[in-house]
Design an enzyme around this catalytic site. Structure first.
Site, PDB file in Angstrom:
ATOM      1  N   GLU A  67       0.841  -1.219   0.000  1.00 11.11           N
ATOM      2  CA  GLU A  67       0.000   0.000   0.000  1.00 11.11           C
ATOM      3  C   GLU A  67       0.867   1.257   0.000  1.00 11.11           C
ATOM      4  OE1 GLU A  67      -2.880  -0.413  -0.758  1.00 11.11           O
ATOM      5  OE2 GLU A  67      -3.447  -2.386  -0.037  1.00 11.11           O
ATOM      6  N   TRP A  91       1.818   1.733  -3.471  1.00 14.65           N
ATOM      7  CA  TRP A  91       0.752   2.400  -4.252  1.00 14.65           C
ATOM      8  C   TRP A  91       0.812   3.903  -4.030  1.00 14.65           C
ATOM      9  CZ3 TRP A  91      -2.191   1.107  -8.190  1.00 14.65           C
ATOM     10  CH2 TRP A  91      -2.524  -0.236  -8.395  1.00 14.65           C
ATOM     11  N   TRP A 126     -20.322  11.677 -19.506  1.00 15.02           N
ATOM     12  CA  TRP A 126     -20.595  11.658 -18.067  1.00 15.02           C
ATOM     13  C   TRP A 126     -21.864  12.434 -17.766  1.00 15.02           C
ATOM     14  CZ3 TRP A 126     -17.805   8.181 -15.745  1.00 15.02           C
ATOM     15  CH2 TRP A 126     -16.485   7.943 -16.115  1.00 15.02           C
ATOM     16  N   ASN A 182     -10.785   1.859   2.793  1.00 16.40           N
ATOM     17  CA  ASN A 182     -10.318   1.786   1.402  1.00 16.40           C
ATOM     18  C   ASN A 182     -11.263   1.029   0.475  1.00 16.40           C
ATOM     19  OD1 ASN A 182      -8.350   2.018  -0.797  1.00 16.40           O
ATOM     20  ND2 ASN A 182      -8.122  -0.186  -0.504  1.00 16.40           N
ATOM     21  N   TRP A 241     -16.172  11.524 -12.732  1.00 19.93           N
ATOM     22  CA  TRP A 241     -15.312  11.169 -11.596  1.00 19.93           C
ATOM     23  C   TRP A 241     -14.721  12.405 -10.924  1.00 19.93           C
ATOM     24  CZ3 TRP A 241     -10.134  12.580 -12.193  1.00 19.93           C
ATOM     25  CH2 TRP A 241      -9.709  12.864 -13.504  1.00 19.93           C
ATOM     26  N   TRP A 254      -9.518   7.699  -7.785  1.00 21.39           N
ATOM     27  CA  TRP A 254     -10.695   8.026  -8.606  1.00 21.39           C
ATOM     28  C   TRP A 254     -10.509   7.588 -10.048  1.00 21.39           C
ATOM     29  CZ3 TRP A 254     -15.588   8.951  -7.643  1.00 21.39           C
ATOM     30  CH2 TRP A 254     -15.933   9.216  -6.325  1.00 21.39           C
TER      31      TRP A 254
HETATM   32  C1  LIG Z   1     -11.450   6.744  -4.708  1.00 18.96           C
HETATM   33  C2  LIG Z   1     -10.287   6.707  -3.737  1.00 18.96           C
HETATM   34  C3  LIG Z   1      -9.839   7.886  -3.146  1.00 18.96           C
HETATM   35  C4  LIG Z   1      -8.753   7.877  -2.263  1.00 18.96           C
HETATM   36  N1  LIG Z   1      -8.336   9.057  -1.703  1.00 18.96           N
HETATM   37  C5  LIG Z   1      -7.264   9.070  -0.865  1.00 18.96           C
HETATM   38  C6  LIG Z   1      -6.804  10.288  -0.292  1.00 18.96           C
HETATM   39  O1  LIG Z   1      -7.299  11.381  -0.568  1.00 18.96           O
HETATM   40  N2  LIG Z   1      -5.767  10.205   0.593  1.00 18.96           N
HETATM   41  C7  LIG Z   1      -5.153   9.026   0.917  1.00 18.96           C
HETATM   42  O2  LIG Z   1      -4.217   9.018   1.720  1.00 18.96           O
HETATM   43  N3  LIG Z   1      -5.562   7.879   0.345  1.00 18.96           N
HETATM   44  C8  LIG Z   1      -6.600   7.847  -0.508  1.00 18.96           C
HETATM   45  N4  LIG Z   1      -7.026   6.655  -1.049  1.00 18.96           N
HETATM   46  C9  LIG Z   1      -6.263   5.421  -0.762  1.00 18.96           C
HETATM   47  C10 LIG Z   1      -6.729   4.613   0.465  1.00 18.96           C
HETATM   48  O3  LIG Z   1      -8.101   4.411   0.430  1.00 18.96           O
HETATM   49  C11 LIG Z   1      -6.346   5.255   1.809  1.00 18.96           C
HETATM   50  O4  LIG Z   1      -4.987   5.629   1.791  1.00 18.96           O
HETATM   51  C12 LIG Z   1      -6.563   4.294   2.980  1.00 18.96           C
HETATM   52  O5  LIG Z   1      -7.895   3.901   3.045  1.00 18.96           O
HETATM   53  C13 LIG Z   1      -6.144   4.959   4.285  1.00 18.96           C
HETATM   54  O6  LIG Z   1      -6.402   4.128   5.378  1.00 18.96           O
HETATM   55  P1  LIG Z   1      -5.227   3.505   6.237  1.00 18.96           P
HETATM   56  O7  LIG Z   1      -4.281   4.576   6.659  1.00 18.96           O
HETATM   57  O8  LIG Z   1      -5.839   2.692   7.303  1.00 18.96           O
HETATM   58  O9  LIG Z   1      -4.506   2.583   5.163  1.00 18.96           O
HETATM   59  P2  LIG Z   1      -3.548   1.285   5.275  1.00 18.96           P
HETATM   60  O10 LIG Z   1      -4.257   0.163   4.620  1.00 18.96           O
HETATM   61  O11 LIG Z   1      -3.064   1.068   6.653  1.00 18.96           O
HETATM   62  O12 LIG Z   1      -2.344   1.676   4.322  1.00 18.96           O
HETATM   63  C14 LIG Z   1      -1.167   2.379   4.796  1.00 18.96           C
HETATM   64  C15 LIG Z   1      -0.953   3.648   4.026  1.00 18.96           C
HETATM   65  O13 LIG Z   1      -0.701   3.371   2.661  1.00 18.96           O
HETATM   66  C16 LIG Z   1      -1.270   4.387   1.834  1.00 18.96           C
HETATM   67  N5  LIG Z   1      -2.283   3.780   0.966  1.00 18.96           N
HETATM   68  C17 LIG Z   1      -3.098   2.743   1.252  1.00 18.96           C
HETATM   69  N6  LIG Z   1      -3.838   2.405   0.187  1.00 18.96           N
HETATM   70  C18 LIG Z   1      -3.500   3.263  -0.793  1.00 18.96           C
HETATM   71  C19 LIG Z   1      -3.927   3.435  -2.139  1.00 18.96           C
HETATM   72  N7  LIG Z   1      -4.841   2.625  -2.707  1.00 18.96           N
HETATM   73  N8  LIG Z   1      -3.390   4.437  -2.859  1.00 18.96           N
HETATM   74  C20 LIG Z   1      -2.451   5.249  -2.331  1.00 18.96           C
HETATM   75  N9  LIG Z   1      -2.004   5.134  -1.069  1.00 18.96           N
HETATM   76  C21 LIG Z   1      -2.521   4.159  -0.302  1.00 18.96           C
HETATM   77  C22 LIG Z   1      -1.910   5.409   2.772  1.00 18.96           C
HETATM   78  O14 LIG Z   1      -1.008   6.451   2.998  1.00 18.96           O
HETATM   79  C23 LIG Z   1      -2.148   4.587   4.032  1.00 18.96           C
HETATM   80  O15 LIG Z   1      -2.195   5.364   5.208  1.00 18.96           O
HETATM   81  C24 LIG Z   1      -8.107   6.647  -1.952  1.00 18.96           C
HETATM   82  C25 LIG Z   1      -8.563   5.471  -2.551  1.00 18.96           C
HETATM   83  C26 LIG Z   1      -9.642   5.496  -3.432  1.00 18.96           C
HETATM   84  C27 LIG Z   1     -10.113   4.212  -4.053  1.00 18.96           C
END
Ligand SMILES: Cc1cc2nc3c(=O)[nH]c(=O)nc-3n(C[C@H](O)[C@H](O)[C@H](O)COP(=O)(O)OP(=O)(O)OC[C@H]3O[C@@H](n4cnc5c(N)ncnc54)[C@H](O)[C@@H]3O)c2cc1C
Length: 481
Positions: A290, A293, A322, A357, A375, A398
């Site tokens: 993650e 990502w 859209w 997520n 979107w 997105w």
């Molecule tokens: C439509 C959409 C919008 C999103 N908008 C944001 C946003 O504005 N800010 C944001 O930080 N994340 C965003 N994410 C990614 C992700 O959903 C969140 O980072 C995550 O849910 C944060 O929860 P966590 O800290 O418990 O994540 P964990 O699962 O503990 O992951 C650890 C860290 O990895 C990073 N991470 C995790 N998943 C992703 C991912 N898919 N893409 C990029 N980084 C990731 C985050 O920094 C997160 O804190 C988005 C995902 C989607 C599908």
């Protein structure tokens, strides 16, 4: 000569490369600054929840600087184009000969920084840029053809091989040592007033009070949350991360978004939980995946400036018809779609400033694939609500959901919110938490109450029909592109 540390999305003292190196090389005093830009707040946008979080962390940084006898100025400007002059004026006023800062990669931020550097260097003020936002800085990983990676899997392979064997030093900045060496403490009495005045218009009690109850403030709290996650929850992450009713993820994103934690601190903490190679531990590797990502989307934003201008990565999708239906959009925003898992997700967002997520994907797909709403409207709504709002991750998420992005979900693979709900919230615990109208609905009906509860709407769209139409529209478009 004094050194100015310009804080932006790196609001921490530890593991802050610009601060660390700036302090180390500082021959006079080190002072700090933060610039609140009205245009950035409006256009990006920076939302009131995140502004509250930024404010609280600036307060702590300012206190740390004050304890060390250092000034920490918060400047307010109207437009991004005013930033160079504001910084230059501060440098002149405080005898600054060197500016240090950590890079940000979206287009407007890059342009702003370029203008600042040009202005200051013309006045013989040295500027030094460091990298801390991504663990592997954008531009560092390229394909064999020397082009940016557009696909996650090869990018993550290159990322893993880049970090393999690197020990990673966590920088500790000793503010106090510098304070003791200094004999000319800078004025700081009015600094707090500047900070309070700058943020006052955005700090509404109705916004800040619920956030205070949910999110602990400070580097110490962020590090404790990271330690707790690595000790108690990273084992099991690969499975637990998909179930929104359980606390299966780290919830560190608000800290990472404004830089209270660095991705390096996160990586090192997770890596050090494993006796052998971290990549051999499925849970740790999945969590680090993650973080990769996160780096990937930052690299993409840096490599493709058109994304910062709201353009899709897949150019052919520019022609997609859209919808801009305001009523439909409002129902989605308010969690009144009649699809329980989507409504629970949107209400989690509206009430807590955070969304799980899996539900970000489900709700974004519902908006873009079942309602076919642009979107960019959803992207902006998330930026307006999320305490962890991050342009790169949000844009990436997105564009992935809308099938307009690089390495996005293929247009024909559309998540069915009802099946997602049955699979990942099987007993409906998460739905009941956020949609109290459904608390007495039992069994599988919780996923599709469809008119059985008076005060809960019927589904606003037929999931099967809308899915089929969307796929046909994408297919047509692709065929003609
Ligand atoms: C439509 C959409 C919008 C999103 N908008 C944001 C946003 O504005 N800010 C944001 O930080 N994340 C965003 N994410 C990614 C992700 O959903 C969140 O980072 C995550 O849910 C944060 O929860 P966590 O800290 O418990 O994540 P964990 O699962 O503990 O992951 C650890 C860290 O990895 C990073 N991470 C995790 N998943 C992703 C991912 N898919 N893409 C990029 N980084 C990731 C985050 O920094 C997160 O804190 C988005 C995902 C989607 C599908």
């Amino acid at each position: 000569m004094n050194t100015l540390m310009w804080f932006r999305s790196d609001l921490r003292l530890s593991d802050n490369p610009a601060l660390y190196h700036g302090l180390k090389a500082c021959e006079g005093d080190m002072l700090g600054c933060y610039i609140l830009c009205q245009q950035f707040i409006d256009e990006h946008p920076i939302n009131p929840r995140q502004l509250w979080f930024i404010y609280e962390h600036l307060k702590l940084l300012q206190q740390a600087f004050a304890r060390a006898g250092r000034a920490f100025k918060v400047l307010t400007v109207k437009n991004a184009s005013d930033v160079p002059a504001a910084i230059h004026e501060l440098c002149a006023e405080q005898g600054v000969g060197k500016l240090v800062f950590n890079a940000e990669y979206p287009l407007n931020e890059l342009r702003r920084d370029k203008a600042v550097v040009a202005t200051l260097e013309a006045e013989n003020i040295n500027c030094k840029r460091y990298h801390d936002r991504a663990l592997v800085p954008p531009g560092m990983l390229t394909t064999q053809q020397d082009t940016p990676y557009k696909v996650y899997t090869p990018f993550s392979r290159a990322w893993r091989s880049q970090v393999k064997g690197v020990t990673f030093k966590i920088y500790q900045s000793d503010m106090n040592a510098i304070a003791a060496a200094s004999d000319s403490p800078l004025a700081k009495g009015s600094d707090r007033a500047l900070l309070d005045d700058a943020f006052a218009p955005y700090l509404k009690q109705s916004v800040t009070a619920p956030m205070q109850a949910l999110w602990s403030v400070g580097e110490r709290a962020a590090k404790a949350a990271l330690t707790d996650f690595c000790r108690d929850r990273v084992a099991g992450y690969q499975h637990d991360r998909d179930y929104p009713a359980t606390e299966g993820t780290s919830r560190l994103s608000p800290y990472l978004a404004i830089g209270v934690l660095s991705p390096k601190q996160c990586f090192v903490a997770a890596r050090d939980t494993v006796g052998g190679f971290w990549g051999d531990d499925e849970d740790v590797a999945c969590w680090v995946g993650e973080l990769i990502w996160r780096d990937f989307y930052m690299h993409i934003i840096a490599a493709f400036p058109a994304l910062s201008r709201h353009r899709p990565m897949q150019v052919y999708t520019e022609g997609f018809a859209w919808s801009y239906n305001k009523d439909d959009f409002q129902r989605w925003c308010q969690g009144q779609t009649g699809i329980p898992i989507v409504d629970a997700a949107m209400r989690q967002l509206n009430q807590t400033g955070w969304m799980h997520n899996r539900l970000r994907m489900v709700s974004a797909m519902f908006l873009t694939k079942n309602l076919r709403i642009d979107w960019r409207m959803g992207e902006r709504y998330f930026m307006e609500q999320l305490i962890d709002a991050d342009f790169c991750a949000n844009n990436g998420g997105w564009q992935w959901s809308a099938s307009t992005g690089t390495d996005a979900a293929p247009y024909f693979r559309i998540m069915n919110p009802q099946s997602q709900s049955e699979r990942f919230d099987a007993d409906g615990a998460f739905i009941r938490r956020f949609v109290p109208e459904l608390k007495n609905v039992t069994g599988k009906k919780i996923h599709n109450p469809d008119g059985c509860v008076d005060n809960y709407p019927a589904p606003m769209v037929d999931l099967k029909e809308s899915r089929a139409t969307t796929i046909a529209m994408f297919k047509d478009l692709k065929g003609t592109a």
